[in-house]
Enzyme design. Structure first.
Site, PDB file in Angstrom:
ATOM      1  CG  HIS A  84      -1.970   1.442   0.254  1.00  0.00           C
ATOM      2  ND1 HIS A  84      -0.856   0.938  -0.393  1.00  0.00           N
ATOM      3  CD2 HIS A  84      -2.873   0.436   0.277  1.00  0.00           C
ATOM      4  CE1 HIS A  84      -1.079  -0.322  -0.724  1.00  0.00           C
ATOM      5  NE2 HIS A  84      -2.305  -0.656  -0.332  1.00  0.00           N
ATOM      6  CG  ASP A 163       1.151  -7.581   2.221  1.00  0.00           C
ATOM      7  OD1 ASP A 163       0.068  -8.064   2.612  1.00  0.00           O
ATOM      8  OD2 ASP A 163       1.215  -6.736   1.313  1.00  0.00           O
ATOM      9  NE  ARG A 170      -5.998 -10.564   2.677  1.00  0.00           N
ATOM     10  CZ  ARG A 170      -5.799  -9.261   2.443  1.00  0.00           C
ATOM     11  NH1 ARG A 170      -4.596  -8.803   2.172  1.00  0.00           N
ATOM     12  NH2 ARG A 170      -6.803  -8.423   2.491  1.00  0.00           N
ATOM     13  CB  SER A 185      -2.585  -6.486   3.694  1.00  0.00           C
ATOM     14  OG  SER A 185      -2.155  -6.205   2.403  1.00  0.00           O
ATOM     15  CE  LYS A 189       0.892  -3.311   0.463  1.00  0.00           C
ATOM     16  NZ  LYS A 189      -0.011  -4.381   0.849  1.00  0.00           N
TER      17      LYS A 189
HETATM   18  N1  URA Z   1      -4.381  -2.946  -0.336  1.00  0.00           N
HETATM   19  C1  URA Z   1      -3.495  -3.776   0.295  1.00  0.00           C
HETATM   20  O1  URA Z   1      -2.298  -3.566   0.207  1.00  0.00           O
HETATM   21  N2  URA Z   1      -3.969  -4.786   0.988  1.00  0.00           N
HETATM   22  C2  URA Z   1      -5.274  -5.061   1.126  1.00  0.00           C
HETATM   23  O2  URA Z   1      -5.634  -6.012   1.793  1.00  0.00           O
HETATM   24  C3  URA Z   1      -6.202  -4.210   0.470  1.00  0.00           C
HETATM   25  C4  URA Z   1      -5.720  -3.153  -0.260  1.00  0.00           C
END
Ligand code: URA
Length: 436
Positions: A84, A163, A170, A185, A189
């Protein structure tokens, strides 16, 4: 236990820590739709300004993870490793390295996000492929993972619903750049995915949410702490976001770059940085999984699956299994050339400004209800350190109308700085931080 939400906003606004009960109640009540977005926006702004303690961030992550199901992928035998990114401009590595890692023998259960602030999102880019479905049931998600080794989905009402809602809020309330909110966040996930480990691409620079290297290191350490606290392997790689990654910015535009890289190794020189970062992060995933016994061996394997076409075969199969049709890819709008006003060296590029200009072209959202236009975006032809002459094209703007291109041009004036001195190209990949 119930609370008066206005009082919790006030508490956070005044810099006090929320209790575990307050955070868990806030997330479960908001997920059920019982806290309106206008109040949650105020809370997000209060968190943005007052931040959170480590303990609050850990509870927030756990509450968000548990707002939906936590997937059980124990029936999948392959090592389950995801990657990620903390968000960048032109960052399309997931669509390249995911299929590479799957081709090299991993299972990549990837829950990605949409555009966030000035940065693009993997889900919006994938949805540029006609028919591509980022919503899969749990059983279908597992089937696709078993069949091809990768499935890319979004947060849903079943998995990480908190989220899904907070991310969208956001995005449009200028509350993204907060370490606890980013950590919660991302990690909520990732922890809901049922993975063994995660490689994080933590970006720093003018196109990232963390502008300084120091802030990015703090974010990386917090992400590693939360991951290892939950028993996951975590490696964070710091990468430079002071210029656009690769050439294209947008949605269909970025997908076309991914397809070209996967399908045509000869196109690689043009996209050298996208390829370098994809290979590097894939190698970290292979090392974490024990499929490679060193980073160099991982790099060799990653290059092999890219160059022999097996990563492209995985990508094509994933797209098909998720309902997509590559033949119908939308093409970018007509290109308008943005040219250098003077000769010199490219001293600075500001990807954030390019990302914001992209929102004007509807490559991103101003409001949660906005529809993405996959055909708009940019091709950035220069990198820091390049020599240019007055009149050279710095960037192509793909816009629906000349008027829209003109509006984007106005925003690009501050995005490129041409200087008389010679400037060194930037190093893309920096330090690596491992979880304990
Ligand atoms: N990726 C995400 O899933 N959340 C964030 O806040 C920033 C990048």
């Amino acid at each position: 236990m119930t609370f008066i939400f206005r009082e919790l906003i006030k508490k956070k606004r005044d810099g006090d820590a929320l209790t575990e009960d307050e955070i868990r109640w806030m997330i479960s009540t908001y997920s059920k739709g019982e806290i309106p977005d206008y109040q949650m926006s105020a809370m997000l702004m209060a968190i943005y300004h007052s931040s959170m303690t480590k303990d609050e961030a850990v509870v927030l992550t756990d509450a968000m993870k548990n707002s939906g199901k936590v997937l059980d992928l124990s029936s999948i035998e392959k090592p389950k490793i995801d990657k990620h990114s903390t968000g960048g401009v032109g960052d399309k590595t997931s669509m390249i390295l995911g299929p590479m890692a799957a081709a090299a023998g991993l299972a990549v259960p990837m829950m990605a996000g949409r555009g966030l602030g000035h940065t693009g999102g993997t889900l919006d880019k994938l949805e540029a492929i006609p028919g591509f479905n980022i919503e899969q049931s749990e059983s279908r998600f597992k089937e696709i993972l078993n069949e091809v080794g990768i499935c890319i989905i979004g947060q849903s009402s079943e998995i990480c619903p908190a989220d899904k809602k907070l991310y969208a809020l956001r995005d449009v309330t200028a509350t993204v750049e907060s370490i606890p909110l980013i950590c919660a966040s991302i990690m909520s996930k990732k922890l809901a995915e049922g993975i063994d480990g995660i490689v994080l691409d933590v970006k720093f620079g003018s196109g990232a949410f963390m502008k300084s290297l120091l802030e990015a290191k703090t974010l990386a350490q917090s992400l590693c702490d939360i991951g290892s606290g939950s028993g996951k392997k975590v490696t964070a790689v710091l990468s430079n976001m002071n210029q656009v990654l690769g050439r294209y910015v947008g949605n269909a535009t970025e997908m076309l770059e991914c397809i070209e890289i996967l399908n045509n190794p000869k196109s690689h020189p043009k996209y050298f940085d996208t390829v370098e970062l994809s290979i590097h992060l894939c190698a970290e995933m292979l090392l974490m999984a024990g499929v490679a016994d060193s980073l160099d061996a991982g790099i060799k394997k990653a290059k092999q699956v890219l160059e022999d076409g097996s990563a492209f075969a995985v990508f094509e199969k994933m797209v098909k299994l998720q309902g997509g049709d590559l033949k119908g890819m939308p093409q970018p709008y007509e290109a308008y050339d943005y040219k250098a006003a003077k000769s010199g060296c490219i001293g600075e590029i500001n990807p954030e400004k390019i990302g914001i200009a992209g929102i004007r072209l509807r490559a991103g959202r101003e409001k949660t209800s906005d529809q993405i236009d996959p055909r708009s975006g940019f091709e950035v032809l220069v990198k820091i350190g390049d020599q240019v002459r007055a009149g050279d094209v710095l960037c192509k703007v793909f816009a629906k109308t000349p008027l829209e291109a003109e509006a984007a041009f106005d925003m690009l004036h501050d995005a490129f700085r041409i200087v008389a001195d010679t400037i060194k190209p930037v190093d893309l990949i920096g330090e690596r931080i491992l979880s304990n």
